[in-house]
Write a protein that holds these residues in place. Structure first.
Motif, PDB file in Angstrom:
ATOM      1  N   HIS D  78       0.814  -1.205   0.000  1.00  0.00           N
ATOM      2  CA  HIS D  78       0.000   0.000   0.000  1.00  0.00           C
ATOM      3  C   HIS D  78       0.852   1.262   0.000  1.00  0.00           C
ATOM      4  O   HIS D  78       0.653   2.173  -0.814  1.00  0.00           O
ATOM      5  N   ASP D  79       1.818   1.312   0.893  1.00  0.00           N
ATOM      6  CA  ASP D  79       2.673   2.501   0.970  1.00  0.00           C
ATOM      7  C   ASP D  79       3.446   2.721  -0.321  1.00  0.00           C
ATOM      8  O   ASP D  79       3.563   3.865  -0.803  1.00  0.00           O
ATOM      9  N   LEU D  80       3.961   1.653  -0.870  1.00  0.00           N
ATOM     10  CA  LEU D  80       4.747   1.787  -2.099  1.00  0.00           C
ATOM     11  C   LEU D  80       3.895   2.309  -3.249  1.00  0.00           C
ATOM     12  O   LEU D  80       4.341   3.149  -4.037  1.00  0.00           O
ATOM     13  N   ILE D  81       2.675   1.813  -3.335  1.00  0.00           N
ATOM     14  CA  ILE D  81       1.794   2.275  -4.421  1.00  0.00           C
ATOM     15  C   ILE D  81       1.525   3.768  -4.286  1.00  0.00           C
ATOM     16  O   ILE D  81       1.647   4.533  -5.248  1.00  0.00           O
ATOM     17  N   THR D  82       1.161   4.177  -3.084  1.00  0.00           N
ATOM     18  CA  THR D  82       0.765   5.580  -2.930  1.00  0.00           C
ATOM     19  C   THR D  82       1.964   6.526  -3.080  1.00  0.00           C
ATOM     20  O   THR D  82       1.841   7.578  -3.721  1.00  0.00           O
ATOM     21  N   ALA D 106      -7.579   3.261  -1.236  1.00  0.00           N
ATOM     22  CA  ALA D 106      -6.642   4.391  -1.195  1.00  0.00           C
ATOM     23  C   ALA D 106      -5.640   4.293  -2.349  1.00  0.00           C
ATOM     24  O   ALA D 106      -5.307   5.305  -2.992  1.00  0.00           O
ATOM     25  N   ALA D 107      -5.164   3.072  -2.634  1.00  0.00           N
ATOM     26  CA  ALA D 107      -4.217   2.887  -3.737  1.00  0.00           C
ATOM     27  C   ALA D 107      -4.881   3.253  -5.059  1.00  0.00           C
ATOM     28  O   ALA D 107      -4.280   3.923  -5.916  1.00  0.00           O
ATOM     29  N   ARG D 108      -6.088   2.805  -5.215  1.00  0.00           N
ATOM     30  CA  ARG D 108      -6.844   3.091  -6.433  1.00  0.00           C
ATOM     31  C   ARG D 108      -7.028   4.604  -6.601  1.00  0.00           C
ATOM     32  O   ARG D 108      -6.836   5.155  -7.684  1.00  0.00           O
ATOM     33  N   THR D 109      -7.382   5.269  -5.517  1.00  0.00           N
ATOM     34  CA  THR D 109      -7.594   6.717  -5.578  1.00  0.00           C
ATOM     35  C   THR D 109      -6.290   7.454  -5.856  1.00  0.00           C
ATOM     36  O   THR D 109      -6.229   8.362  -6.695  1.00  0.00           O
ATOM     37  N   ALA D 110      -5.236   7.033  -5.164  1.00  0.00           N
ATOM     38  CA  ALA D 110      -3.951   7.724  -5.323  1.00  0.00           C
ATOM     39  C   ALA D 110      -3.448   7.631  -6.760  1.00  0.00           C
ATOM     40  O   ALA D 110      -2.968   8.622  -7.333  1.00  0.00           O
ATOM     41  N   THR D 111      -3.557   6.462  -7.346  1.00  0.00           N
ATOM     42  CA  THR D 111      -3.065   6.306  -8.723  1.00  0.00           C
ATOM     43  C   THR D 111      -3.957   7.042  -9.714  1.00  0.00           C
ATOM     44  O   THR D 111      -3.472   7.610 -10.694  1.00  0.00           O
ATOM     45  N   ALA D 112      -5.258   7.030  -9.452  1.00  0.00           N
ATOM     46  CA  ALA D 112      -6.171   7.750 -10.343  1.00  0.00           C
ATOM     47  C   ALA D 112      -5.880   9.246 -10.274  1.00  0.00           C
ATOM     48  O   ALA D 112      -5.795   9.929 -11.304  1.00  0.00           O
ATOM     49  N   ASP D 113      -5.722   9.757  -9.054  1.00  0.00           N
ATOM     50  CA  ASP D 113      -5.445  11.186  -8.889  1.00  0.00           C
ATOM     51  C   ASP D 113      -4.136  11.580  -9.575  1.00  0.00           C
ATOM     52  O   ASP D 113      -4.018  12.670 -10.137  1.00  0.00           O
ATOM     53  N   ALA D 114      -3.165  10.689  -9.515  1.00  0.00           N
ATOM     54  CA  ALA D 114      -1.863  10.999 -10.114  1.00  0.00           C
ATOM     55  C   ALA D 114      -1.861  10.798 -11.625  1.00  0.00           C
ATOM     56  O   ALA D 114      -0.907  11.156 -12.308  1.00  0.00           O
ATOM     57  N   GLY D 115      -2.928  10.196 -12.132  1.00  0.00           N
ATOM     58  CA  GLY D 115      -3.010   9.977 -13.581  1.00  0.00           C
ATOM     59  C   GLY D 115      -2.030   8.942 -14.085  1.00  0.00           C
ATOM     60  O   GLY D 115      -1.642   8.962 -15.247  1.00  0.00           O
TER      61      GLY D 115
END
Lengths: 334, 334, 334, 334
Positions: D78-82, D106-115
């Motif tokens: 999780h931490d690595l993904i975000t 949270a991982a899904r959101t973080a990656t989506a937000d980062a594009g």
């Protein structure tokens, strides 16, 4: 009305045929089992409720017997067929129907003259997968036949005494099944010539005396198809009877070898068990051929396997013998 | 001395059993076929040389009848078993042996009290691959049983009139085969509880009325093994009867589906043909179970499938019904 | 240090080899693609990051090239091998390595004299199942080899223009794979004589001009083993590459044909999809042979397939040609 | 332009992914391998020509790195993904993408937000047979999906120290593959509820502490389909990954287990060898998933396996955990 059948020859295959006639073919009524050896017929006839006899003459003279199934020694086939036909009995005979083309021709003529049904024991035609293949091929499903393969491998480690096996047995008694199968699965065509390659690989000590145990035969057919027939007297993994017919539109393959659909998955991998007994592996086709024989009699028509078929298969075996002698391609008699 | 058998119920499966008894089981002598519908028994009995009757009473009163094979409507099973037992006849009954645990218990008691052989038609035990699996499992070949699967799928597009199929049929008549198979292939253990999931997926219009056509059941056994039983009333590709038993030392898989070993290779790929007819696919196991019944009678011993087995399988079916009602796991009666 | 490879011949198989060298063989560094046809090399080299050239001379003169992979027209193989060897380049060449035994012998000598690695494209040795068979056979797992079969059937309906296929192609380019496979799977033995049977069955109109499309070859080996090699240019069901080695202790079978483990079960039965593309079916073995080539160079040892192997396989092809002319058995040169 | 990838976590699966990225995925350029353990990254990076690092920060700060492949301990996912997403790196992460639905969300959101592209390691989708099944199912070839099965069995005798395996691993790390497979092969439907049955059958001593090693899960989908997911940590016969999807028009089956098409026929019967190594058995699908990841980056599109898929599969795993606690059916979060 079931066909009243007498079985001649209470050996291993005779015992199996008797059991099949008595228990698995409703069109048959096994009335007698004949074997000249004292007590041999009793062992087979007793449990099946049939009469045990030692003389074939008694059977042939008995009007209550419609047909005979010949499972005697190969050397006796020809005489039994002709005398049975002369007595007006329908005849089913284990292959080969004689020890030469002349003998088989005589058997064919004698039965035709007597107007009786004459069927030879090419049981492979009655195996479910081979029968289905035949239906697909005759229906045009694989197009023109171009390449064929048929093979027979006996289970085990080979004959106990290879020297006692009659010369050319691999052609006249083993591969003759494959020759008939190939003829039958290439409908409308006939064998033109053969080239045989054979050796004593299982028992090399018998090479000099000509007791062959391994053979490969190439047969060319009138429609151009090239066929391979293969045999071995010793397959470590059990009976192996397979076929492969390749045509312009596709291919059919037959023969499986596994005794059941069970698979065992363990540390060694995934295993299927294979068959060691012909009377197990082929019981369905033995039943099928004897049922066909009885039905042909009941319906007063020729059987699905005729004397002509017996002759045509033996003609290939004879050509193989000649090819072994000459070392070259030999034309198949017609 | 063959067992003199009367067949009761000349429907589709009855006709098959009659043919098997008359032609494929040498230990049996089919003496009569009974069906109350005018002419029904004649159609079956005639070609097999048996007497056609319309009343069961005639059979039960006849001292020349040793045993009955019940292939009548399921609703009649219980009465036929108990009256036949009372008349001293050995009884083979198609599954299920009754419509409730109480009925099956009564049948079990009645036959035990009468001292007759009582066998239920769990034919899968007599399929060659399942029988081989049982032998390997009881021989310890796959170690401790941990995961099991048994499934039954009927061929075709489903019942013509799903509404006419009795409620819970998928558990009491279809999956009951799988329940017995699982019990049998996990020797020494018993079913502890079940959880059933079922639906009307083939004929969704019958969902409300409870005519279920698709089911998955999870069964926990006393040795920890977790089993899955699956059924569907409509497999487009034909009959599908399979099993898979996974243990600490390996796995056995059963069920193949191909009608023969033939493979057709053409533009579409490589194809095996599959079976659409239960009486084709299962004829070997039908023969095996009826032969076992006759042999048990001849040898004066219980049959390989007993009333206890019938009861134990039905107990799982009953627990499935209760599980469908409650939505949760339900203990299996012992 | 990866081997710096130049690919010669940007045709269909050349493009595949280039992709394999660039992407699947870590021991290789594809530095150049050569093809005299304008633009041909660019199409292949571009996406792979290699240099496109039109002259082989540039490659042979370049000290940054360690090895060449020859996938040019068969007629050019011999010259390319000898000039590359003279330039000190290691050589991998598609089969056959020449158009006569003399050419192959010259190639073998030239590469030996130059001290470079020389490998011929007998990729079947690198197919996972054939490699596993070889390991079992050399480990004695099937005993003495007695009967062998190897076959190659191309997918589809045959060559678009059968008349444009060079004479004897079925022996020198197709069956040569099977000849090498048979030699390799019968370790310690050598081919003694052959008898070839071949015909134009797919395109009978080309029979007179000798454009054969169907062939069966019987090969006798020095250890007595009898081998069959079979080929057809048109298998409706797709690529068919199989092997079967039968020995005194058992049998191995290789070749499956299904593209994946997927099976589709529907109204037609159970189907496996089959492969139509060699570069799909054989990509694993193409990768294996090119990796072996590079590793042999890195490890300064002969490759697993040598010039001697190329010569021995071609000797069988040559004997087949002679057998077709003479009609009889022909000894295989040693 | 190849995607410049850094691999994080040089353990067993990390080493395999590194080799795949460096040698089998032409769309990838493996630039770095990161592992905090001294020397661990060097062992993997060295032979592949990549840089070995001990700190993830160096990778995330490096503009010459486009993407990270996370094969670190599950607890770190999780931490690595975000943090990788925050640094603008595309992320491929081994399953599961977190230790709770909240983490995966949270991982899904973080990656989506980062594009950035975010793909989870559900490699089974890239196995050739499963991919072919998906194509047939989405093409309507088997009609409406009604019954499904997916199973995963690890080879060998089970974990060396069952007590060290995190609780619920069988659901969150093993069966999560099956949950994704089932979701994917039932397109347009979603899981409604689950009922889990699990036990410690391989290591019964760990039953009390909840270290489950054998599980069966029944999942009901919104289209009525009933699915079974099965897992075991110890299959004596090797890796076993199979699927079976049964619909109104037919069935597809996937998974074979044999390492090659070789079959050995000997005194024991006919054997196929089975696979013991996941990196052998699944190398094709590992390659496929990493190639898809790179292509999605190159083509600026979402990957074929998304964060939503990761969430949906984990939601089933979570429902299984709840079902084990409650003993009953549990709704799957959406």
């Amino acid at each position: 009305m079931p066909v009243r059948v007498a079985l001649i020859g209470a050996g291993r295959i005779g015992a199996s045929h008797a059991e099949v006639l008595a228990r698995r073919v409703p069109e048959a009524d096994l009335v007698a089992v004949v074997d000249p050896r004292p007590g041999a017929a009793d062992l087979v006839a007793g449990p099946l409720g049939a009469t045990a006899l030692t003389s074939v003459d008694d059977v042939l003279a008995d009007p209550a017997v419609d047909a005979v199934v010949v499972a005697a020694a190969t050397t006796a086939h020809h005489d039994l067929i002709t005398t049975a036909a002369a007595a007006g009995k329908h005849v089913f005979c284990e292959k080969p129907a004689g020890l030469s083309l002349a003998e088989i021709d005589a058997a064919r003529t004698a039965t035709a003259d007597a107007g009786v049904v004459f069927q030879v024991g090419f049981n492979r035609r009655f195996a479910a997968d081979f029968a289905a293949a035949h239906e697909l091929i005759t229906g045009g499903r694989i197009g023109e036949v171009q390449l064929m393969r048929s093979l027979t491998r006996d289970p085990g480690t080979g004959p106990a005494d290879p020297g006692s096996v009659p010369l050319w047995t691999i052609f006249t008694q083993t591969l003759i099944h494959d020759f008939d199968t190939l003829n039958w699965l290439n409908p409308g065509a006939h064998a033109v010539d053969v080239l045989a390659t054979a050796d004593a690989l299982i028992a090399p000590g018998h090479r000099e005396s000509g007791h062959l145990d391994t053979a490969v035969v190439v047969i060319r057919y009138s429609n151009g198809a090239i066929a391979i027939a293969e045999a071995s007297f010793a397959a470590a993994y059990g009976y192996d009877v397979r076929g492969e017919i390749f045509g312009s539109g596709g291919m059919v393959t037959m023969g499986e070898g596994a005794t059941t659909a069970l698979r065992l998955h363990d540390i060694a991998g995934r295993a299927a068990f294979t068959s060691r007994s012909d009377t197990d592996l082929m019981i369905g086709s033995y039943t099928g051929e004897l049922a066909e024989f009885c039905r042909a009699i009941q319906e007063k028509r020729p059987a699905a396997v005729t004397g002509d078929d017996a002759w045509a298969a033996y003609a290939i075996a004879q050509a193989c013998i000649d090819s072994m002698t000459s070392g070259g391609r030999v034309a198949v008699a017609r």
